[in-house]
Design a protein around this motif. Structure first.
Motif, mmCIF file in Angstrom:
data_model
loop_
_atom_site.group_PDB
_atom_site.id
_atom_site.type_symbol
_atom_site.label_atom_id
_atom_site.label_comp_id
_atom_site.label_asym_id
_atom_site.label_seq_id
_atom_site.Cartn_x
_atom_site.Cartn_y
_atom_site.Cartn_z
ATOM 1 N N UNK A 1 -1.538 -11.485 4.536
ATOM 2 C CA UNK A 1 -0.124 -11.469 4.192
ATOM 3 C C UNK A 1 0.403 -10.059 4.414
ATOM 4 N N UNK A 2 1.305 -9.919 5.368
ATOM 5 C CA UNK A 2 1.893 -8.613 5.676
ATOM 6 C C UNK A 2 3.197 -8.452 4.918
ATOM 7 N N UNK A 3 3.301 -7.390 4.140
ATOM 8 C CA UNK A 3 4.529 -7.088 3.422
ATOM 9 C C UNK A 3 5.569 -6.511 4.365
ATOM 10 N N UNK A 4 6.840 -6.638 3.988
ATOM 11 C CA UNK A 4 7.874 -5.901 4.691
ATOM 12 C C UNK A 4 7.668 -4.415 4.473
ATOM 13 N N UNK A 5 8.077 -3.604 5.420
ATOM 14 C CA UNK A 5 7.869 -2.166 5.311
ATOM 15 C C UNK A 5 8.771 -1.523 4.272
ATOM 16 N N UNK A 6 8.208 -0.612 3.492
ATOM 17 C CA UNK A 6 9.021 0.103 2.510
ATOM 18 C C UNK A 6 8.331 1.414 2.151
ATOM 19 N N UNK A 7 8.355 1.805 0.895
ATOM 20 C CA UNK A 7 7.829 3.114 0.533
ATOM 21 C C UNK A 7 6.459 3.007 -0.129
ATOM 22 N N UNK A 8 6.053 4.056 -0.829
ATOM 23 C CA UNK A 8 4.680 4.128 -1.337
ATOM 24 C C UNK A 8 4.490 3.406 -2.668
ATOM 25 N N UNK A 9 5.466 2.594 -3.072
ATOM 26 C CA UNK A 9 5.340 1.898 -4.356
ATOM 27 C C UNK A 9 4.938 0.430 -4.207
ATOM 28 N N UNK A 10 4.691 -0.023 -3.000
ATOM 29 C CA UNK A 10 4.336 -1.427 -2.800
ATOM 30 C C UNK A 10 2.999 -1.774 -3.436
ATOM 31 N N UNK A 11 2.956 -2.896 -4.130
ATOM 32 C CA UNK A 11 1.707 -3.526 -4.546
ATOM 33 C C UNK A 11 1.889 -5.024 -4.398
ATOM 34 N N UNK A 12 0.788 -5.776 -4.457
ATOM 35 C CA UNK A 12 0.840 -7.225 -4.346
ATOM 36 C C UNK A 12 0.541 -7.866 -5.695
ATOM 37 N N UNK A 13 1.241 -8.943 -5.988
ATOM 38 C CA UNK A 13 0.931 -9.713 -7.186
ATOM 39 C C UNK A 13 -0.482 -10.274 -7.060
ATOM 40 N N UNK A 14 -1.290 -10.209 -8.116
ATOM 41 C CA UNK A 14 -2.628 -10.810 -8.070
ATOM 42 C C UNK A 14 -2.581 -12.324 -7.893
ATOM 43 N N UNK A 15 -1.428 -12.934 -8.156
ATOM 44 C CA UNK A 15 -1.287 -14.370 -7.910
ATOM 45 C C UNK A 15 -1.188 -14.663 -6.420
ATOM 46 N N UNK A 16 -0.863 -13.642 -5.623
ATOM 47 C CA UNK A 16 -0.691 -13.829 -4.180
ATOM 48 C C UNK A 16 -1.882 -13.311 -3.388
ATOM 49 N N UNK A 17 -2.346 -12.094 -3.687
ATOM 50 C CA UNK A 17 -3.400 -11.464 -2.879
ATOM 51 C C UNK A 17 -4.629 -11.152 -3.717
ATOM 52 N N UNK A 18 -5.793 -11.422 -3.155
ATOM 53 C CA UNK A 18 -7.061 -11.101 -3.809
ATOM 54 C C UNK A 18 -7.517 -9.681 -3.503
ATOM 55 N N UNK A 19 -7.002 -9.130 -2.421
ATOM 56 C CA UNK A 19 -7.452 -7.820 -1.934
ATOM 57 C C UNK A 19 -6.247 -7.167 -1.283
ATOM 58 N N UNK A 20 -6.051 -5.875 -1.526
ATOM 59 C CA UNK A 20 -4.837 -5.187 -1.105
ATOM 60 C C UNK A 20 -5.184 -3.975 -0.257
ATOM 61 N N UNK A 21 -4.688 -3.971 0.988
ATOM 62 C CA UNK A 21 -4.833 -2.830 1.893
ATOM 63 C C UNK A 21 -3.478 -2.136 1.993
ATOM 64 N N UNK A 22 -3.485 -0.819 1.831
ATOM 65 C CA UNK A 22 -2.249 -0.052 2.009
ATOM 66 C C UNK A 22 -2.458 0.905 3.174
#
Length: 218
Positions: free
Chosen positions: A107-128
């Protein structure tokens, strides 16, 4: 009821290389026998999804076209992956139902700033992902994305000499800010370091799944 496919979220500022990382990483995972679907978020357009569909489905033939889905969220990129990820969850569940053979959904997020995180209900693993052209201060700027992601990717290492960035400073600060959490340097355009990102996903997300025999997408 369809099985829950492991989900990896990828976030980062506009132009940091999220789409290119996916384009380089999916073939590496595919060569190891893992099949991935892709959901790409953007505020208005579906340009990134169209590009990945062209590169991964039409040209390389390793991802069926219906496994690259573009979502135009129409609002703050944070909301669609963190505060109210319902649109993405629906898209993920539909993909799971139609393609139970998948090993992974990216799941690719829309581009933004350094405050992005993913809801644990959506992603099991988060790459920044951040890029060197933003300066070697990036890791020490901290921010939720840099501090809390499972894997920090520092892209465009080839630009360091041209923008006056010191990779050793970025390495030092990443170690300080992230403590024991991993980070990797990559040059996505040249494919350098991408296999290390794939290694982390296989080890940390897909470790319980045996790789399948590789087949061309139809």
């Amino acid at each position: 009821m369809s099985k829950r496919v492991p989900r990896v979220g990828i976030g980062g500022p506009v132009g940091s290389g999220k789409t290119m990382l996916i384009e380089q990483m999916v073939p590496v995972l595919y060569s190891r026998g893992y099949r991935a679907g892709i959901i790409s978020n953007d505020v208005v357009s579906k340009e990134d999804a169209d590009r990945m569909r062209k590169n991964l489905a039409m040209e390389k033939g390793i991802v069926p076209e219906d496994l690259v889905v573009g979502l135009a969220t129409g609002g703050c990129p944070h909301t669609a992956v963190r505060e109210d990820p319902s649109m993405n969850i629906s898209a993920v569940e539909e993909m799971e139902a139609r393609h139970p053979e998948l090993d992974l959904i990216i799941i690719e997020s829309g581009g933004d700033n350094i405050t992005t995180t993913f809801s644990p209900a959506l992603a099991d693993y988060f790459i920044y992902i951040v890029d060197v052209s933003g300066g070697d201060r990036y890791p020490r700027k901290r921010g939720l994305g840099i501090e809390s992601c499972d894997l920090l990717v520092i892209n465009k290492t080839d630009l360091a000499p041209h923008v006056g960035a010191d990779l050793s400073i970025m390495e030092r600060d990443a170690k300080t800010v992230r403590k024991d959490r991993p980070f990797v340097f990559v040059n996505c355009r040249a494919g350098q370091g991408v296999s290390k990102v794939a290694d982390h996903i296989v080890r940390d997300v897909l470790f319980e799944l045996p790789p399948k025999a590789v087949k061309k997408a139809r």
